[in-house]
Design a protein around this motif. Structure first.
Motif, PDB file in Angstrom:
ATOM      1  N   ARG A 112       0.872  -1.138  -0.155  1.00  0.00           N
ATOM      2  CA  ARG A 112      -0.091   0.050  -0.008  1.00  0.00           C
ATOM      3  C   ARG A 112       1.090   1.297   0.000  1.00  0.00           C
ATOM      4  NH1 ARG A 112      -1.404   2.945   4.308  1.00  0.00           N
ATOM      5  NH2 ARG A 112      -0.887   1.249   5.809  1.00  0.00           N
ATOM      6  N   ALA A 113       0.665   2.013  -0.889  1.00  0.00           N
ATOM      7  CA  ALA A 113       1.453   3.441  -1.021  1.00  0.00           C
ATOM      8  C   ALA A 113       1.448   4.264   0.168  1.00  0.00           C
ATOM      9  CB  ALA A 113       1.281   4.097  -2.375  1.00  0.00           C
ATOM     10  N   CYS A 114       2.314   5.204   0.458  1.00  0.00           N
ATOM     11  CA  CYS A 114       2.066   5.970   1.585  1.00  0.00           C
ATOM     12  C   CYS A 114       1.222   7.141   1.094  1.00  0.00           C
ATOM     13  CB  CYS A 114       3.434   6.808   1.893  1.00  0.00           C
ATOM     14  SG  CYS A 114       4.738   5.661   2.470  1.00  0.00           S
ATOM     15  N   GLU A 115       0.536   7.752   1.903  1.00  0.00           N
ATOM     16  CA  GLU A 115      -0.356   8.804   1.584  1.00  0.00           C
ATOM     17  C   GLU A 115       0.188   9.641   1.066  1.00  0.00           C
ATOM     18  OE1 GLU A 115      -3.307  10.213   4.764  1.00  0.00           O
ATOM     19  OE2 GLU A 115      -3.277   8.157   5.861  1.00  0.00           O
ATOM     20  N   MET A 116      -0.500  10.803   0.285  1.00  0.00           N
ATOM     21  CA  MET A 116      -0.205  11.885  -0.564  1.00  0.00           C
ATOM     22  C   MET A 116      -1.086  13.119  -0.087  1.00  0.00           C
ATOM     23  SD  MET A 116       0.892  12.017  -4.434  1.00  0.00           S
ATOM     24  CE  MET A 116      -0.822  11.921  -4.970  1.00  0.00           C
ATOM     25  N   THR A 117      -0.490  14.105   0.365  1.00  0.00           N
ATOM     26  CA  THR A 117      -1.278  15.447   0.233  1.00  0.00           C
ATOM     27  C   THR A 117      -0.820  16.719  -0.286  1.00  0.00           C
ATOM     28  OG1 THR A 117      -2.819  16.317   1.978  1.00  0.00           O
ATOM     29  CG2 THR A 117      -0.426  16.011   2.859  1.00  0.00           C
ATOM     30  N   LYS A 118      -1.612  17.448  -0.098  1.00  0.00           N
ATOM     31  CA  LYS A 118      -1.016  18.997  -0.422  1.00  0.00           C
ATOM     32  C   LYS A 118      -0.015  19.578   0.145  1.00  0.00           C
ATOM     33  CE  LYS A 118      -3.708  18.968  -4.049  1.00  0.00           C
ATOM     34  NZ  LYS A 118      -4.428  20.005  -4.416  1.00  0.00           N
ATOM     35  N   TRP A 119       1.027  20.334  -0.488  1.00  0.00           N
ATOM     36  CA  TRP A 119       2.347  20.848   0.504  1.00  0.00           C
ATOM     37  C   TRP A 119       1.689  22.212   0.814  1.00  0.00           C
ATOM     38  CZ3 TRP A 119       6.769  20.231   2.401  1.00  0.00           C
ATOM     39  CH2 TRP A 119       7.884  21.150   2.477  1.00  0.00           C
ATOM     40  N   PHE A 120       1.376  22.523   1.892  1.00  0.00           N
ATOM     41  CA  PHE A 120       0.804  23.756   2.664  1.00  0.00           C
ATOM     42  C   PHE A 120      -0.328  24.214   1.548  1.00  0.00           C
ATOM     43  CE2 PHE A 120       4.861  23.182   4.454  1.00  0.00           C
ATOM     44  CZ  PHE A 120       4.671  23.410   5.670  1.00  0.00           C
ATOM     45  N   ASN A 121      -0.209  25.336   0.991  1.00  0.00           N
ATOM     46  CA  ASN A 121      -1.602  25.682   0.226  1.00  0.00           C
ATOM     47  C   ASN A 121      -1.240  25.969  -1.240  1.00  0.00           C
ATOM     48  OD1 ASN A 121       0.277  28.048   0.378  1.00  0.00           O
ATOM     49  ND2 ASN A 121      -1.157  29.672   1.012  1.00  0.00           N
ATOM     50  N   HIS A 125       2.243  17.954  -4.348  1.00  0.00           N
ATOM     51  CA  HIS A 125       1.769  17.039  -3.309  1.00  0.00           C
ATOM     52  C   HIS A 125       2.901  16.331  -2.734  1.00  0.00           C
ATOM     53  CE1 HIS A 125      -1.491  17.442  -6.239  1.00  0.00           C
ATOM     54  NE2 HIS A 125      -2.485  16.783  -5.649  1.00  0.00           N
ATOM     55  N   TYR A 126       3.020  16.008  -1.421  1.00  0.00           N
ATOM     56  CA  TYR A 126       4.014  15.492  -0.812  1.00  0.00           C
ATOM     57  C   TYR A 126       3.855  14.048  -0.239  1.00  0.00           C
ATOM     58  CZ  TYR A 126       2.574  16.657   3.870  1.00  0.00           C
ATOM     59  OH  TYR A 126       2.109  16.841   5.100  1.00  0.00           O
ATOM     60  N   ILE A 127       4.617  13.122  -0.173  1.00  0.00           N
ATOM     61  CA  ILE A 127       4.216  11.910   0.327  1.00  0.00           C
ATOM     62  C   ILE A 127       4.620  11.888   1.918  1.00  0.00           C
ATOM     63  CG2 ILE A 127       5.090   9.476   0.500  1.00  0.00           C
ATOM     64  CD1 ILE A 127       3.919  10.348  -2.202  1.00  0.00           C
ATOM     65  N   VAL A 128       3.346  11.669   2.594  1.00  0.00           N
ATOM     66  CA  VAL A 128       3.329  11.884   3.841  1.00  0.00           C
ATOM     67  C   VAL A 128       4.065  10.789   4.743  1.00  0.00           C
ATOM     68  CG1 VAL A 128       1.934  11.905   5.842  1.00  0.00           C
ATOM     69  CG2 VAL A 128       1.000  12.679   3.809  1.00  0.00           C
ATOM     70  N   PRO A 129       5.187  11.255   5.489  1.00  0.00           N
ATOM     71  CA  PRO A 129       5.982  10.236   6.592  1.00  0.00           C
ATOM     72  C   PRO A 129       5.125   9.456   7.347  1.00  0.00           C
ATOM     73  CG  PRO A 129       6.902  12.633   6.374  1.00  0.00           C
ATOM     74  CD  PRO A 129       5.609  12.588   5.847  1.00  0.00           C
ATOM     75  N   GLU A 130       5.394   8.332   7.742  1.00  0.00           N
ATOM     76  CA  GLU A 130       4.664   7.613   8.761  1.00  0.00           C
ATOM     77  C   GLU A 130       5.426   7.549  10.075  1.00  0.00           C
ATOM     78  OE1 GLU A 130       3.145   4.090   7.019  1.00  0.00           O
ATOM     79  OE2 GLU A 130       2.588   4.970   5.096  1.00  0.00           O
ATOM     80  N   PHE A 131       5.073   7.733  11.140  1.00  0.00           N
ATOM     81  CA  PHE A 131       5.794   7.579  12.403  1.00  0.00           C
ATOM     82  C   PHE A 131       4.972   6.772  13.231  1.00  0.00           C
ATOM     83  CE2 PHE A 131       6.344  12.177  11.285  1.00  0.00           C
ATOM     84  CZ  PHE A 131       7.738  11.981  10.598  1.00  0.00           C
TER      85      PHE A 131
END
Length: 767
Positions: A112-121, A125-131
């Motif tokens: 399963r790919a990492c989540e992706m979301t918008k870079w600020f406004n 799109h960046y790949i969200v780090p998982e902790f």
């Protein structure tokens, strides 16, 4: 006083002809080797550094290059790779980068790919780090040091760039709800210190540490974390330029002044006023970097205005000043010189990344009284371009301005509330429980692109073009019918891009040939340029939708892009407020919506994927934006009868904090991205009684992974915890243009079969 220094925060990494995109996708297809891909990346870096060097910048920025995403690179740098991407006992390698981003890589690992979301406004799109709790960081794949070695071989005076530890943690996601990400700081500090130690051995004076979260509303805990982290660092002989952008840091300047950094960068394009508050107590022995060249738009800078601003700042601040771009130039196209067919008058008003570098140098030359004759000549040329745009009759349309001024509150209201409309729509549409649909686009094959290019280059007639596109629409309709999809789309074969297509049919837009910017990974977009007042000379979609509807007895959705998204995904004129431009777009779309209804189109989708993205970073500014953004959508949609069903689509956004405004859009159906987050986004609806229909995406279209029927059913069953069955739609996360037909057909077959199974399961229940 010493001369003002100059630098940039980053440069586009895609290449002037999108070389990186083409090479990376060729690598994914096993058409080139890893070594060949890395050689192309190396060449792009060299060209970027050469542009900065030949312009005469004092520092060459290094470390801004990435084969996919800078946040993902930071995860790999510190060994933050989720276990599912590694075989037991193995370590991360080059392919791990792509596997984390896409859920697939040439090494045949699937996960399963990492989540992706918008870079600020922004629209990046960046790949969200998982902790995870007890996370251990360890320096791993160090592409930063490779780039430093590469740049140093040319003898450049370099300034490496690194995402700061607090911003990196902020951008990531904790795997457990009760887990505080700040608990990871001690170990992360150790690894950052090791990086600083390595860089101190490389004859480097300055390092750029990006901490853009300083422009956000930070809690006391996070503010305190800045002090704790930066006072613990041993920078050795390095000087740290703390870099902020996309907003004002004036609410956090107190903590910035307490930490032992050597310089601070401000984005004075997004918030010019912050300079007055910042310099009140900013130490005079530290560098202040002024982001006065806009890194997010394409208009020529007003050099006279900028140099006047610098002189005024120098009168108030006696410390050392630097001049820079407001943010990384990765949000701008690469080189205006590549535009051979652009309208000469409008081209003279523009500056892309390469030209912005030259603007920075020109400003510093004027301030430093260098190259005076050449600088005076360039300054005069700049002033003429600024004046030409200001006075151009092509910019202003009084009829458009008059129509905007006559908008009233009723223009944004449907005739009746959703509860009444829903009954009429149920009677009219006669859709089954768990209705299935897609978001709009189908695979954009090379054959489709060739047809559009041939027509654009006048190699085929309009009649032949229309026939070819109709054939592709026919194929899309037939495939959807075979897959038993309930509400069809025409597939958008005629559209190059969801914003550019409409911009080409509206007055007030102009287009480039090579104005590409990176959206995510290898996905590049070519934003239209809004230079003047906007109007709709003629209908934009009616002929295509009428033809599509003639092919089937099922409903075919009319497909439009919403006003906020057209605004946000264009390069917008900066001589009037964005909300004024958005209202002009809304009125043009309103005309199209009314025409679609007249053409007997029963379902109309107005996509607003940028609605959350355009939200200001400061919560104190949210309400003003949300008020006009909601109003623009409602104006575009509200001219139809109750029986016409209005859909909207949003993707890769967190909705919890603006859920009321999402409801205020009053769309009959909203479809949203949910598959990568396993429906976690629907928690926004847990404590808010969202009144209308919802289609949470069940197919992650940004990954080549094909979801099984079982996986889709599990997602839908999870969604049913939040959404009543009678208001739940079934659809992919987003449009399918980037996928190929074989995988799309399998995924959609699984999707419709999952919906059919649930339909049988729930049909006997009292809903």
């Amino acid at each position: 006083m010493s001369d003002i220094c100059n630098h940039i925060l980053g440069f586009p990494r895609i290449g002037s002809q999108r070389e990186l995109k083409k090479a990376t996708e060729a690598y994914w297809k096993n058409e080139i080797t890893e070594l060949e891909l890395k050689k192309i990346g190396k060449k792009i870096r060299e060209e970027n550094w050469k542009i900065q060097s030949e312009a005469g910048l004092d520092f060459i920025t290094v470390g801004d290059f990435s084969f996919y995403d800078q946040v993902l690179d930071t995860s790999l740098l510190f060994g933050n790779v989720p276990d599912r991407f590694l075989e037991k006992g193995s370590e991360a390698n080059f392919d791990t980068l792509f596997c984390m981003a896409r859920g697939h890589a040439p090494n045949n690992i699937n996960a399963r790919a990492c989540e992706m979301t918008k870079w600020f406004n922004t629209n990046y799109h960046y790949i969200v780090p998982e902790f995870k709790q007890g996370q251990k960081f360890k320096i791993s794949l160090n592409s930063l040091l490779e780039q430093i070695e590469h740049a140093s071989s040319f003898g450049y005076k370099i300034k490496p760039v690194l995402i700061g530890p607090l911003t990196y943690l902020w951008l990531g996601k904790a795997s457990e709800n009760d887990f505080n990400k700040l608990d990871l700081l001690n170990n992360l500090i150790e690894e950052y210190t090791k990086i600083f130690n390595l860089l101190s051995l490389k004859n480097i004076e300055w390092i750029q540490v990006d901490e853009p979260i300083l422009t956000l509303d930070l809690s006391p805990e996070w503010k305190e974390a800045f002090y704790n982290v930066y006072t613990k660092f041993d920078f050795k002989n390095l000087k740290i330029l703390l870099t902020t952008y996309f907003g004002s840091i004036q609410d956090n300047i107190d903590i910035v002044n307490k930490i032992p950094i050597h310089g601070l960068h401000l984005d004075l394009c997004s918030n010019p006023e912050q300079i007055n508050e910042v310099i009140k107590n900013y130490p005079k022995n530290k560098v202040l970097s002024l982001g006065l060249i806009n890194g997010r738009n394409i208009w020529k800078s007003n050099i006279t205005k900028i140099t006047d601003t610098i002189c005024k700042i120098k009168q108030k601040f006696s410390g050392e000043l630097w001049l820079s771009s407001s943010c990384s130039l990765m949000h701008s196209p690469v080189d205006l010189d590549q535009e051979k067919n652009l309208d000469p008058e409008i081209k003279n008003w523009l500056a892309f990344a390469k030209q912005k570098v030259l603007e920075i140098k020109l400003c510093s030359n004027i301030i430093n009284s260098k190259d005076t004759k050449q600088s005076e000549l360039l300054l005069n040329e700049n002033a003429q371009a600024i004046e030409s745009r200001k006075n151009s009759k092509r910019v202003h349309n009084e009829a458009v301005k008059k129509r905007v001024s006559e908008i009233n509150k009723k223009d944004g209201d449907r005739k009746n509330p959703y509860s009444i409309r829903a009954l009429k729509q149920k009677e009219t549409l006669k859709l089954p429980l768990f209705p299935t649909t897609t978001i709009g686009s189908f695979p954009q094959t090379q054959k489709i692109r060739n047809v559009r290019n041939n027509y654009k280059n006048k190699k085929i007639s309009k009649e032949d073009y229309t026939k070819e596109i109709q054939n592709h629409i026919l194929e899309s309709i037939r495939k959807q019918e075979e897959l038993n999809i309930d509400v069809l789309v025409h597939g958008e074969a005629e559209r190059n891009d969801m914003v550019e297509y409409f911009g080409e049919l509206l007055e007030g837009f102009v287009f480039t040939s090579n104005g590409w910017v990176q959206s995510y990974g290898t996905r590049c977009v070519k934003p239209p340029i809004i230079f003047g007042d906007i109007s709709r000379p003629a209908s934009m979609t009616i002929d295509w939708i009428k033809y599509s509807q003639s092919l089937t007895q099922k409903h075919v959705k009319g497909m439009l892009t919403g006003p906020v998204t057209i605004l946000s995904w264009s390069f917008v004129r900066d001589d009037q407020l964005p909300k004024e431009t958005a209202l002009q777009i809304a009125l043009a779309l309103r005309d199209e919506v009314i025409d679609l209804e007249k053409a007997d189109v029963k379902i109309i989708q107005i996509d607003e994927p940028a609605f959350r993205e355009a939200l200001p970073l400061k919560k104190s500014e949210w309400q003003e934006y949300l008020t006009w953004a909601v109003n623009c959508f409602r104006i575009s949609a509200a001219g139809v009868q109750d029986s016409t069903q209005i859909h909207t689509h949003m993707c890769y956004s967190e909705f919890n904090d603006i859920i009321k405004s999402i409801a205020d859009l009053d769309a009959d159906v909203i479809t949203i991205e949910c598959s990568r987050s396993n429906m976690e986004l629907l928690q926004a609806f847990e404590n808010f009684a969202y009144p209308n229909d919802i289609g949470p995406g069940v197919y992650d279209i940004h990954s080549p992974q094909i979801p099984s029927k079982k996986e889709i059913k599990e997602l839908l069953e999870n969604a049913l915890k939040y959404i009543p069955a009678e208001r739940l739609w079934v659809n992919p996360d987003c449009g399918l243009k980037t996928r190929n037909w074989p995988e799309v057909e399998i995924a959609l077959k699984n999707m419709t079969e999952a919906a059919f199974d649930l339909r049988k399961q729930y049909s006997h229940r009292d809903l």
